[in-house]
Scaffold this motif. Structure first.
Motif: not given
Length: 155
Positions: A5, A39, A103, A119, A121, A130, A141, A143
């Protein structure tokens, strides 16, 4: 394959100076060289929209990482937007950010390549972040710390 992200790219460059975190950048650059980082073009555009902390020179030097969405990704973006909850909030964010919002494209890229989104988020109930989109579509996903842990990095 990790799909970064925009906020992760910014955080890395803003908080982990290349001259101070040499071993981190060596490991990160190796993932880039091995083709394990990607990305999307929309993230590249976000980086160039005057975001504080964005390293546009790094992005330009690594432009090949920022893939142009293919038909499969475009179809999946449509699938994301077909969920009324996601559509309404993404459009709202788009208006706030002057038309840029990567996103859905980041999640679609991860879906397309069988990758994991990275990400900054956090998952929030009833939000359109996301992680919420990833959870809905069962896309993994992490972090930034989870990414580093997944790679076994310790500095």
């Amino acid at each position: 394959m990790y799909v970064l992200d925009t906020n992760v790219i910014i955080s890395l460059h803003k908080n982990y100076y290349r001259r101070r975190f040499v071993s981190l950048w060596k490991a990160f650059d190796q993932l880039v060289a091995d083709g394990k980082i990607t990305s999307t073009r929309e993230a590249y555009h976000e980086l160039h929209d005057g975001v504080p902390g964005a390293d546009t020179e790094w992005a330009k030097a690594n432009k090949k990482l920022f893939a142009i969405p293919d038909a499969k990704e475009g179809t999946f973006v449509g699938k994301i937007y077909s969920v009324a909850h996601f559509q309404a909030n993404i459009e709202k964010q788009k208006l706030f950010k002057g038309g840029r919002n990567a996103d859905a494209f980041i999640v679609a890229r991860a879906h397309s390549v069988g990758g994991t989104v990275v990400t900054m988020e956090r998952l929030k109930p009833n939000a359109v972040k996301v992680p919420n989109i990833c959870e809905h579509f069962k896309i993994p996903y992490l972090d930034l710390e989870g990414f580093m842990e997944n790679e076994g990095w310790q500095f």
